[in-house]
Design a protein around this motif. Structure first.
Motif, PDB file in Angstrom:
ATOM      1  N   VAL A   1      -4.712 -14.080  -1.652  1.00 30.15           N
ATOM      2  CA  VAL A   1      -3.580 -14.521  -0.841  1.00 30.15           C
ATOM      3  C   VAL A   1      -3.711 -13.898   0.543  1.00 30.15           C
ATOM      4  CG1 VAL A   1      -2.080 -14.720  -2.859  1.00 30.15           C
ATOM      5  CG2 VAL A   1      -2.120 -12.586  -1.565  1.00 30.15           C
ATOM      6  N   PRO A   2      -3.046 -14.480   1.547  1.00 30.70           N
ATOM      7  CA  PRO A   2      -3.065 -13.849   2.874  1.00 30.70           C
ATOM      8  C   PRO A   2      -2.566 -12.409   2.786  1.00 30.70           C
ATOM      9  CG  PRO A   2      -2.179 -16.071   3.013  1.00 30.70           C
ATOM     10  CD  PRO A   2      -2.311 -15.759   1.554  1.00 30.70           C
ATOM     11  N   SER A   3      -3.371 -11.472   3.180  1.00 26.76           N
ATOM     12  CA  SER A   3      -3.026 -10.062   3.000  1.00 26.76           C
ATOM     13  C   SER A   3      -3.412  -9.245   4.219  1.00 26.76           C
ATOM     14  CB  SER A   3      -3.723  -9.494   1.756  1.00 26.76           C
ATOM     15  OG  SER A   3      -3.494  -8.108   1.633  1.00 26.76           O
ATOM     16  N   SER A   4      -2.476  -8.412   4.654  1.00 28.63           N
ATOM     17  CA  SER A   4      -2.749  -7.478   5.747  1.00 28.63           C
ATOM     18  C   SER A   4      -3.367  -6.190   5.227  1.00 28.63           C
ATOM     19  CB  SER A   4      -1.451  -7.154   6.490  1.00 28.63           C
ATOM     20  OG  SER A   4      -0.555  -6.444   5.635  1.00 28.63           O
ATOM     21  N   GLY A   5      -3.319  -6.007   3.892  1.00 21.74           N
ATOM     22  CA  GLY A   5      -3.836  -4.782   3.290  1.00 21.74           C
ATOM     23  C   GLY A   5      -2.767  -3.717   3.095  1.00 21.74           C
ATOM     24  N   TYR A   6      -1.530  -4.022   3.492  1.00 18.84           N
ATOM     25  CA  TYR A   6      -0.438  -3.061   3.337  1.00 18.84           C
ATOM     26  C   TYR A   6       0.548  -3.628   2.321  1.00 18.84           C
ATOM     27  CZ  TYR A   6      -2.422  -0.847   7.425  1.00 18.84           C
ATOM     28  OH  TYR A   6      -3.277  -0.214   8.293  1.00 18.84           O
ATOM     29  N   TRP A   7       0.653  -2.943   1.185  1.00 18.97           N
ATOM     30  CA  TRP A   7       1.398  -3.477   0.049  1.00 18.97           C
ATOM     31  C   TRP A   7       2.564  -2.583  -0.337  1.00 18.97           C
ATOM     32  CZ3 TRP A   7      -2.881  -5.096  -4.042  1.00 18.97           C
ATOM     33  CH2 TRP A   7      -3.753  -6.018  -3.439  1.00 18.97           C
ATOM     34  N   GLY A   8       3.602  -3.214  -0.865  1.00 20.78           N
ATOM     35  CA  GLY A   8       4.660  -2.505  -1.573  1.00 20.78           C
ATOM     36  C   GLY A   8       4.324  -2.535  -3.058  1.00 20.78           C
TER      37      GLY A   8
ATOM     38  N   ALA B   1     -12.121  -7.029  -5.561  1.00 24.06           N
ATOM     39  CA  ALA B   1     -12.435  -6.384  -4.275  1.00 24.06           C
ATOM     40  C   ALA B   1     -12.487  -7.376  -3.117  1.00 24.06           C
ATOM     41  CB  ALA B   1     -13.739  -5.593  -4.357  1.00 24.06           C
ATOM     42  N   THR B   2     -12.009  -8.612  -3.330  1.00 25.13           N
ATOM     43  CA  THR B   2     -11.926  -9.565  -2.224  1.00 25.13           C
ATOM     44  C   THR B   2     -10.878  -9.100  -1.212  1.00 25.13           C
ATOM     45  OG1 THR B   2     -12.539 -11.385  -3.678  1.00 25.13           O
ATOM     46  CG2 THR B   2     -11.513 -11.976  -1.601  1.00 25.13           C
ATOM     47  N   LEU B   3      -9.774  -8.535  -1.711  1.00 23.90           N
ATOM     48  CA  LEU B   3      -8.731  -7.997  -0.851  1.00 23.90           C
ATOM     49  C   LEU B   3      -8.847  -6.477  -0.798  1.00 23.90           C
ATOM     50  CD1 LEU B   3      -5.627 -10.100  -1.994  1.00 23.90           C
ATOM     51  CD2 LEU B   3      -7.202 -10.552  -0.120  1.00 23.90           C
ATOM     52  N   LYS B   4      -8.536  -5.917   0.349  1.00 21.21           N
ATOM     53  CA  LYS B   4      -8.598  -4.469   0.520  1.00 21.21           C
ATOM     54  C   LYS B   4      -7.195  -3.900   0.655  1.00 21.21           C
ATOM     55  CE  LYS B   4     -10.623  -0.824   3.400  1.00 21.21           C
ATOM     56  NZ  LYS B   4     -11.461  -0.533   4.605  1.00 21.21           N
ATOM     57  N   ILE B   5      -6.946  -2.790  -0.026  1.00 21.80           N
ATOM     58  CA  ILE B   5      -5.664  -2.103   0.114  1.00 21.80           C
ATOM     59  C   ILE B   5      -5.838  -0.983   1.140  1.00 21.80           C
ATOM     60  CG2 ILE B   5      -3.807  -0.884  -1.054  1.00 21.80           C
ATOM     61  CD1 ILE B   5      -4.764  -2.069  -3.679  1.00 21.80           C
ATOM     62  N   LYS B   6      -5.201  -1.130   2.291  1.00 19.64           N
ATOM     63  CA  LYS B   6      -5.289  -0.127   3.346  1.00 19.64           C
ATOM     64  C   LYS B   6      -4.161   0.900   3.240  1.00 19.64           C
ATOM     65  CE  LYS B   6      -7.231  -3.590   6.494  1.00 19.64           C
ATOM     66  NZ  LYS B   6      -7.024  -4.330   7.769  1.00 19.64           N
ATOM     67  N   GLY B   7      -2.994   0.425   2.825  1.00 21.95           N
ATOM     68  CA  GLY B   7      -1.843   1.311   2.703  1.00 21.95           C
ATOM     69  C   GLY B   7      -0.901   0.788   1.653  1.00 21.95           C
ATOM     70  N   ILE B   8      -0.126   1.684   1.061  1.00 21.09           N
ATOM     71  CA  ILE B   8       0.801   1.285   0.008  1.00 21.09           C
ATOM     72  C   ILE B   8       2.080   2.102   0.135  1.00 21.09           C
ATOM     73  CG2 ILE B   8       0.024   2.936  -1.768  1.00 21.09           C
ATOM     74  CD1 ILE B   8       0.144   0.496  -3.733  1.00 21.09           C
ATOM     75  N   VAL B   9       3.220   1.437  -0.019  1.00 20.46           N
ATOM     76  CA  VAL B   9       4.509   2.117   0.000  1.00 20.46           C
ATOM     77  C   VAL B   9       5.148   1.945  -1.368  1.00 20.46           C
ATOM     78  CG1 VAL B   9       5.622   0.068   1.004  1.00 20.46           C
ATOM     79  CG2 VAL B   9       6.773   2.266   1.125  1.00 20.46           C
ATOM     80  N   LYS B  10       5.674   3.042  -1.914  1.00 22.34           N
ATOM     81  CA  LYS B  10       6.253   3.020  -3.254  1.00 22.34           C
ATOM     82  C   LYS B  10       7.360   4.059  -3.322  1.00 22.34           C
ATOM     83  CE  LYS B  10       2.685   6.168  -5.026  1.00 22.34           C
ATOM     84  NZ  LYS B  10       3.574   7.332  -5.200  1.00 22.34           N
ATOM     85  N   ASP B  11       8.035   4.120  -4.480  1.00 17.82           N
ATOM     86  CA  ASP B  11       9.048   5.156  -4.627  1.00 17.82           C
ATOM     87  C   ASP B  11       8.367   6.508  -4.839  1.00 17.82           C
ATOM     88  OD1 ASP B  11       8.234   5.221  -7.284  1.00 17.82           O
ATOM     89  OD2 ASP B  11       9.899   4.000  -8.000  1.00 17.82           O
ATOM     90  N   CYS B  12       9.129   7.515  -5.159  1.00 17.05           N
ATOM     91  CA  CYS B  12       8.576   8.874  -5.248  1.00 17.05           C
ATOM     92  C   CYS B  12       8.066   9.239  -6.633  1.00 17.05           C
ATOM     93  CB  CYS B  12       9.636   9.885  -4.814  1.00 17.05           C
ATOM     94  SG  CYS B  12      10.264   9.601  -3.150  1.00 17.05           S
TER      95      CYS B  12
END
Length: 232
Positions: free
Chosen positions: A21-28, A79-90
């Motif tokens: 899917v269209p992805s910036s690499g920054y996921w929740g 590995a088609t999409l890259k995860i650059k950053g991720i935001v989650k709870d604590c």
């Protein structure tokens, strides 16, 4: 509708698991418990916080590091999409996943909303109020809560560390029998600080996980999904 979903579920899942899917690499990223067909399950969801597409959403029997790793692996589409950053709870459900080879370079941001909830509970406890109480913090101690919040709301890395030291000295000057509550809050915020201010270093990374949390609120429209599924 149920029969139709059952008929297409397998080919649909196969198609979704392979289609980027269209992805910036920054996921929740978020995990919540569910009640599906009378069985305890978990939904592990992701969303690209910039494109708003969903890389992967999955119902699992378990949650935690292994389940989370499998979900993120599927979300990356081999590995088609890259995860650059991720935001989650604590939560620490993912364990040491972000110290492993494939994820060690992922930038992590703790949702500031969750950080504030946790810190507020400790300050309430210090003020003599039960952590689970809905009572507001007494006026006389709000300045102390705002002092913790000033670290969380800092606008620069230098400012965050300066305000953290102010909180440290503030706690040292207080002499109360419940001071351990504030020391616990301080240790947590000190440990989390790199994950609290990560969004300052990378503007593509949001400071909250509110987008995904908003998706999950839709489940509360159907109480049967969440009924009797509360966990500690």
């Amino acid at each position: 509708i149920v029969n139709w979903i059952n008929e297409v579920s397998i080919p649909l899942r196969e198609m979704l698991s392979k289609t980027p899917v269209p992805s910036s690499g920054y996921w929740g990223y978020d995990e919540i418990h569910m009640n599906i067909g009378g069985k305890k399950r978990y939904t592990i969801d992701t969303v690209d916080v910039n494109t708003r597409f969903v890389p992967v959403a999955k119902i699992t029997k378990n949650m935690g590091r292994d389940a989370g790793r499998e979900v993120l692996k599927e979300g990356r589409k081999n590995a088609t999409l890259k995860i650059k950053g991720i935001v989650k709870d604590c939560s620490t459900n993912l364990g040491a996943l972000f110290r492993t080879k494939n994820y060690k370079d992922v930038k992590q941001q703790n949702c500031i909303t969750h950080v504030k909830w946790i810190i507020a509970r400790h300050v309430k406890s210090y003020a003599g109020i039960s952590q689970g109480s809905s009572k507001p913090l007494p006026e006389e101690w709000r300045w102390l809560l705002y002092r913790f919040y000033s670290v969380i709301n800092s606008t620069s890395e230098a400012n965050a560390y300066i305000r953290l030291e102010i909180v440290r000295r503030t706690i040292e000057r207080l002499n109360e029998k419940r001071i351990s509550r504030l020391k616990t809050a301080f240790k947590q915020i000190e440990k989390w600080l790199p994950k609290i201010i990560a969004h300052q270093r990378d503007p593509w990374l949001p400071h909250t996980n509110n987008l995904l949390e908003g998706f999950h609120k839709k489940y509360t429209y159907y109480p049967s999904f969440k009924k009797n599924m509360m966990t500690l």
